[in-house]
Write an enzyme that holds these catalytic residues in place. Structure first.
Site, PDB file in Angstrom:
ATOM      1  N   SER A   1      54.610  89.793  75.365  1.00 59.28           N
ATOM      2  CA  SER A   1      53.605  90.849  75.478  1.00 59.28           C
ATOM      3  C   SER A   1      52.387  90.594  74.587  1.00 59.28           C
ATOM      4  O   SER A   1      51.435  91.362  74.599  1.00 59.28           O
ATOM      5  CB  SER A   1      54.213  92.218  75.166  1.00 59.28           C
ATOM      6  OG  SER A   1      54.591  92.287  73.814  1.00 59.28           O
ATOM      7  N   CYS A   2      52.391  89.498  73.839  1.00 65.82           N
ATOM      8  CA  CYS A   2      51.290  89.145  72.932  1.00 65.82           C
ATOM      9  C   CYS A   2      50.378  88.116  73.606  1.00 65.82           C
ATOM     10  O   CYS A   2      50.830  87.036  73.980  1.00 65.82           O
ATOM     11  CB  CYS A   2      51.866  88.577  71.633  1.00 65.82           C
ATOM     12  SG  CYS A   2      50.633  87.862  70.532  1.00 65.82           S
ATOM     13  N   GLY A   3      49.106  88.454  73.733  1.00 66.62           N
ATOM     14  CA  GLY A   3      48.148  87.554  74.362  1.00 66.62           C
ATOM     15  C   GLY A   3      48.018  86.228  73.636  1.00 66.62           C
ATOM     16  O   GLY A   3      47.922  85.169  74.261  1.00 66.62           O
TER      17      GLY A   3
END
Length: 116
Positions: free
Chosen positions: A10-12
């Site tokens: 979920s972390c770009g």
């Protein structure tokens, strides 16, 4: 596999680093560290390999950081490492481990130094 990424899908930033590694043709183990957190000993080893203090690896914006009072400067490294192992959301990401080193790839451009 020689490369491991401590990854949060979920972390770009984590997604960018993973994409760069894959585009370079690097085979790697993807460690979903929120589901499979590093042990305190493993975290201590990663920190030593990155030449970082536990406090430098802490995500201060997480709610649990305040709840646990981790801004207390008197807390020992062992206490901070134990908190990160118990609450892996506190660990900055992504960490890429190679045979020679471990690197916190923030900003994501830091991964370029690891590419063949």
């Amino acid at each position: 596999m020689d490369y491991v990424i401590f990854h949060n899908p979920s972390c770009g930033t984590s997604r960018k680093v993973l994409a760069a590694l894959r585009e370079a043709g690097i085979e790697l183990e993807i460690r979903l560290y929120l589901k499979s957190p590093p042990s305190p000993a493993e975290l201590a080893d990663l920190l030593a390999r990155m030449d970082m203090t536990p406090r430098a690896l802490l995500r201060r914006k997480e709610k649990v950081y305040a709840e646990l009072g981790l801004d207390d400067k008197s807390l020992s490294d062992a206490t901070l490492i134990a908190a990160m192992s118990a609450h892996p959301i506190l660990i900055e990401r992504p960490i890429v481990v190679t045979p020679k080193q471990a690197v916190l790839c923030r900003p994501p451009e830091k991964v370029e130094a690891l590419l063949p």
